[in-house]
Scaffold this active site. Structure first.
Site, PDB file in Angstrom:
ATOM      1  N   PRO A   5      -1.623   6.347 -15.948  1.00  0.00           N
ATOM      2  CA  PRO A   5      -1.896   6.829 -14.586  1.00  0.00           C
ATOM      3  C   PRO A   5      -0.974   6.121 -13.602  1.00  0.00           C
ATOM      4  O   PRO A   5      -0.686   4.919 -13.753  1.00  0.00           O
ATOM      5  CB  PRO A   5      -3.354   6.426 -14.339  1.00  0.00           C
ATOM      6  CG  PRO A   5      -3.930   6.127 -15.683  1.00  0.00           C
ATOM      7  CD  PRO A   5      -2.790   5.656 -16.528  1.00  0.00           C
ATOM      8  N   SER A  47       2.067  -1.945  -8.191  1.00  0.00           N
ATOM      9  CA  SER A  47       1.590  -3.020  -9.067  1.00  0.00           C
ATOM     10  C   SER A  47       2.531  -4.224  -9.071  1.00  0.00           C
ATOM     11  O   SER A  47       3.752  -4.061  -9.084  1.00  0.00           O
ATOM     12  CB  SER A  47       1.464  -2.502 -10.503  1.00  0.00           C
ATOM     13  OG  SER A  47       1.322  -3.595 -11.397  1.00  0.00           O
ATOM     14  N   SER A  50      -0.234   2.282  -1.608  1.00  0.00           N
ATOM     15  CA  SER A  50      -1.186   2.188  -2.721  1.00  0.00           C
ATOM     16  C   SER A  50      -2.297   3.225  -2.583  1.00  0.00           C
ATOM     17  O   SER A  50      -2.581   3.723  -1.490  1.00  0.00           O
ATOM     18  CB  SER A  50      -1.780   0.779  -2.812  1.00  0.00           C
ATOM     19  OG  SER A  50      -2.406   0.401  -1.610  1.00  0.00           O
ATOM     20  N   TYR A  71      -2.584 -17.571  -1.066  1.00  0.00           N
ATOM     21  CA  TYR A  71      -1.419 -16.743  -1.358  1.00  0.00           C
ATOM     22  C   TYR A  71      -0.191 -17.630  -1.324  1.00  0.00           C
ATOM     23  O   TYR A  71       0.021 -18.341  -0.346  1.00  0.00           O
ATOM     24  CB  TYR A  71      -1.309 -15.696  -0.256  1.00  0.00           C
ATOM     25  CG  TYR A  71      -0.875 -14.348  -0.700  1.00  0.00           C
ATOM     26  CD1 TYR A  71       0.461 -13.965  -0.664  1.00  0.00           C
ATOM     27  CD2 TYR A  71      -1.814 -13.411  -1.136  1.00  0.00           C
ATOM     28  CE1 TYR A  71       0.850 -12.701  -1.072  1.00  0.00           C
ATOM     29  CE2 TYR A  71      -1.440 -12.154  -1.530  1.00  0.00           C
ATOM     30  CZ  TYR A  71      -0.102 -11.797  -1.499  1.00  0.00           C
ATOM     31  OH  TYR A  71       0.275 -10.542  -1.895  1.00  0.00           O
TER      32      TYR A  71
END
Lengths: 674, 674
Positions: A202, A208, A276, A594
């Site tokens: 998919p 990603s 996204s 992060y």
């Protein structure tokens, strides 16, 4: 599946009809369900198709984002951001060159440009499963084996993937791309894939960063990229229950824009939201900037209503009064009413709908929170494309907030900033968003200051003007900045703001103005374009993230940044790397951190390999210091090796047992997670 | 498992030690992990054992709760509540008799008393697996096959279970009871159960109302009740991350009491909290009264910290300063520090720890929220004793709120009340608890008014005094009452309270005082004792619950109550049943609704069968009207038949595949869910 829903709807109608008060002449009337209009397959995509099938028409084939938008250094050596899409577009950034050269020991004379266009001969001919392709076409499905379409969907945005594309190196790519337009199309594709034993991967937004989209090299079957972008409609909005039922291929920016037109939002704003998809968020357990108000994806996904009062789809609207109390209604009228109910029942009795080789997974449960055994939604959330295709999702929506206000706080050092964020979390008064950057990111933010704009106040000027002159205690090499965003009722926002700034003051924090906060958030969507600029000048880098308990935040931040520096040095990286972090989310028991890591690789023979080793060491350091494998990026193939350690052998075995049941042929063979 | 944790801890130590700055003389010093003290098995239970092994010493063997507490009608025909444990204890309830006789057409002359004591000869001799029992004893485990111990653990509190006990009918009961004291004991028991192939049924508080504890009749193996009550310690409290690590056998009231002593709470207050256990909550996806602040069980379970700053266990405390920044430390000192870290690491790197036949499931992930594939905690939550035994859980804790305030609101009718609750949810300003009872429960609450107490204001008097005289529009046969509880910072509570009452006013609601609110909540723990009173006079009944979207709440409430009445009539129930509901929880997209159903069965030959048919019809009605199979009671064996419809065939298959992997011999053979 349709017949299952119909008999279920028929059963429900029969039970509800037991409450009808029939007039004598209606004694023999009965109630019957008809074909659900809401489920009729629509083979044409909606007329406004924000994402073209041939995405490479508007997006870069070998870098981030839109083709028309990129950073570059102009002839004067000034940084510019091209295009017209962003607030930064068309502006000069006068400080970026010095920061770039100084931080990385780079030199604008030393260029490492990308291969400008795809060399089609570098793309292996497609390995087509002809009977499969013919069955797809016979079913009216849109198909391509054009090399550009295939290459576009062969990758996400991990450094190694983009680096390879820039060098013109093409690995294993999908053989075929197919574009379903609706749930029924997906069912057909999965059925055919099982019949012909092809590998389905998919493809949503393609953003990603876990190598999730990489095609397994050892895959011998035909690989089919199932592109969800044309399956992108909001099917209905339920204003009574504040939910919306949406096809999973919709992209974040389109979902919010369409909901905004109706006065609503999901409030789910991942940094990748321009590209996204909803299905991708479900598959990866996505997190959004404003999760403090709207929740993460697992909090947003809920169940739809049997909406008998108001149903407002984008295409049609009808209002039904159902069972007015204490009144008898003619059966004729109620038949019409119940028909409407039936329409709604068939399409709405799910939270998440996923097509798997074993069949369609959908709950029929209709409550906001249930105890019906282990929650199967959590078998789907985070399954990263290994079990099936998410086709439709019911999401919670909220009215657009009345008022929004940005803010910023300067802290003397990172420790004080973290302590402040921890206290804000302890008092459970976090704003919609609160992020704390370290000193390096503060410097970096300054470098991104554009020239000559009335909207943007020079951060450093702002700082000097308000505080540095007054409070000489702030050391520019230690100070840190938190950016804030408040949303909601205006009165409550101002009250909330005061509470947060009062807490900040206890930790030496000083309010530094709305503009600095707003600018911090505005930069969110352009940061990803910077890596492409870096790679034009021998600088490579990546971001990675973790979640960690509060009392480990400082140690983890310090140790991971030091580890990165040490590992680079040991591997011959000439100039110290950029190694920086920020705290981007707060929770009751910990935070999300992060990291950015980037270095100048000029003179090194295998820079990506060095990068990967350093990132691997950084992840080991994160885990040793109490951080998780990932807060929201997911596992993909990049972090599989730590899965057993993370969830235990038995946990991993449970995931494998589900995979083997749902997809025994490994049709969904992207190789992620397990 | 211990060795796995040790090697993992060793690895982490090695990585963290990489940051040590060694003095020259320490160049050859190395860091090594030692045996974790925190994991040493303790075979004696803590000295304060709130729950005795022989529970029948203080609890009823054939009814709810404590033996010393029960409702009865005294010689004067007045209702009393015996004992000294509750606020209601020792008080007369003058209105209960009239309400009871009027509501059910009952008569205190018509008595249906329970069998007073267990007839031991009705209990079949235990089917002992001798080698298993011997191995248990050799391992030092506490074991019994006393018939009273076995019968006590053979049931939960479904109507049919209690009715059978009252008639002295004993079905299949466990053959052996075993009491582990800690996680290691549980591992031993599960290992032996697999070796000898016995059926293990975990037993926590025994408060199941889904037939979850019923022993499968067809089970031919020896059935072993694994009683967790002696495994009940708070192992540590982490004040920095606001978490506590607790053994799963702890009972709710003990957990809160011990945390309160330290100034904390979980805030998890299910109505069963006097008796139900942490492990049971995890197994059934429990919900608590104050979930609006503290969350449901899935929100409370989180991950522990690698607490290197403060570790405060109930038995010992030590404070560690770890890696003071920018200072070099002697390796000797840090060895000691790291040893402390190691102690903590080994026992704390989990959220939920569960022992299964396949092994121990535990995450090592340490972040407050993660994306590491499907969340395996959600394979455990709701598994209802079918996969293994939960042994240890890390929970979020909060400081005890500064201030608490009750409240109540009278609405002209149920619809207005529901509309108000929906608006409160929409504005996301729900108090800690807000519950709306229908008119029948308002009447019922009045019947429970005790006589002569300064604390308790007569509800009706209060009503008259404040409102009925002023606002004659309220019809006592339609009015409904919402009870409220606010908690938190005093200033915020008062502000919050105003906001809620302002919303209530828009729906015709009028504040009716704190006392009425407080009394409503105070009755929570005594309501369950009423059923035993009813059963002394030919009245049987049960509660059941659901969750449902907002726009279906009214239809569902009305239709289910009507269906109950209709079904009773069709089955020959002489006197109309009590059929009543309340909205007990609010969510963004819906609510939890709780029903009471009771009727007079005098003259009917098979009352429990009639009851079961009516309850079945009520659940069909709930599902048809959009309600879920359960909000928090769970599925057990009582609601298995609807599982496929609820989670889809593929969903059910996924659950079965996990079961078959984790427990291929069906050691955990209680037969729930699947």
């Amino acid at each position: 599946m349709a017949s299952n829903s119909s008999s279920s709807a028929q059963q429900r109608l029969r039970i509800i009809a037991g409450h009808l008060q029939k007039r004598p002449e209606e004694e023999n009337a009965s109630v019957a369900a008809q074909e659900c209009k809401a489920e009729a397959p629509r083979s044409e995509p909606s007329s406004a198709t924000p994402v073209p099938r041939r995405r490479q028409e508007i997006m870069k084939w070998n870098g981030w984002g839109y083709s028309d938008s990129r950073f570059l250094f102009n002839k004067k050596g000034q940084a510019e951001f091209t295009g017209k899409r962003y607030r930064l577009s068309g502006l000069i950034l006068p400080s970026l060159k010095d920061w770039f050269e100084g931080t990385f020991g780079a030199n604008l004379q030393h260029r490492s440009p990308a291969t400008p266009s795809l060399n089609l001969s570098a793309v292996a001919p497609p390995h087509l499963n002809q009977p499969f392709v013919e069955d797809l076409k016979a079913a009216g499905l849109s198909v391509s084996h054009d090399p550009e379409d295939r290459v576009f969907r062969a990758h996400g945005h991990c450094l190694h993937e983009v680096f390879a594309l820039r060098e013109g190196r093409i690995g294993r790519v999908p053989d075929v791309v197919v574009w379903p337009s609706c749930h029924n199309d997906v069912e057909k594709i999965v059925e055919l894939a099982c019949k012909h034993n092809v590998c389905l991967i998919p493809y949503g937004g393609g953003t990603s960063v876990s190598s999730a989209l990489e095609c397994p090299r050892e895959e011998t079957r035909s690989i089919v990229s199932l592109d969800t972008s044309q399956m992108n409609r909001i099917l209905w909005i339920d204003e009574k229950n504040l939910t919306a039922h949406v096809e999973a291929g919709i992209i974040g920016q389109d979902l919010e824009r369409q909901l905004n037109e109706r006065g609503y939002c999901t409030g789910h704003e991942p940094d990748s939201m321009e590209f996204s998809s909803l299905g991708g968020w479900v598959a990866t357990r996505a997190s959004g900037m404003k999760k403090n108000i709207y929740g993460n994806i697992e909090d947003l996904v809920c169940l739809p209503s049997l909406n008998t009062q108001t149903h407002t789809g984008l295409g049609h609207a009808h209002t039904l009064e159902m069972f007015p109390p204490h009144q008898s209604c003619s059966v004729g009228v109620l038949l019409e009413v119940i028909q409407g109910t039936c329409d709604l029942m068939c399409s709405q009795v799910v939270h998440i709908k996923m097509v798997t080789p074993r069949g369609v997974i959908e709950k029929s449960c209709l409550g906001p929170r249930m105890s019906t055994g282990p929650d199967i939604h959590h078998f789907i959330l985070g399954s990263e494309g290994t079990l099936g295709v998410v086709t439709e999702v019911t999401l919670k929506i909220r009215p657009i907030p009345e008022y929004q206000k940005y803010g910023s706080v300067v802290f003397p050092n990172f420790q004080q900033g973290v302590a402040c964020l921890r206290e804000v979390a302890r008092q459970r008064c976090a704003p919609a968003s609160i992020r704390l950057m370290d000193n390096e990111q503060f410097q970096f933010g300054h470098a991104l200051k554009p020239q000559v704009s009335s909207i943007f106040t020079s951060f450093l000027d702002g700082l000097k003007k308000f505080y540095i002159t007054k409070f000489k205690g702030f050391d520019p090499h230690h100070l840190c900045v938190a950016t804030l965003l408040f949303e909601g009722d205006r009165g409550k926002v101002l009250q909330h703001e005061k509470q947060v700034y009062d807490i900040a003051a206890k930790f030496g924090g000083l309010a530094a103005g709305e503009d600095n906060g707003q600018r911090g958030y505005m930069l969110t969507f352009v940061i990803a374009y910077l890596r492409d600029l870096g790679m034009d000048y021998y600088v490579i880098g990546e971001s990675f993230e973790t979640s960690v308990p509060w009392d480990r935040v400082l140690d983890l931040c310090r140790n991971v940044k030091e580890r990165i520096v040490r590992e680079c040095k040991e591997r011959g990286v000439q100039f110290p790397p950029l190694s920086t972090c920020r705290v981007t989310q707060t929770y009751d028991a910990g935070a999300c951190v992060y990291f950015y890591f980037a270095f100048n690789y000029r003179g090194l023979s295998d820079p990506v390999h060095i990068y990967e080793q350093v990132e691997h060491a950084a992840r080991e350091e994160i885990l040793a210091n109490g951080g998780s494998l990932s807060h929201h990026h997911g596992v993909g193939k990049l972090r599989k090796e730590w899965m057993k350690e993370s969830v235990s052998g038995v946990g991993l075995g449970m995931l494998k047992s589900v995979k083997e049941y749902v997809d025994p042929q490994n049709i969904f063979g992207n190789g992620n997670l397990l």
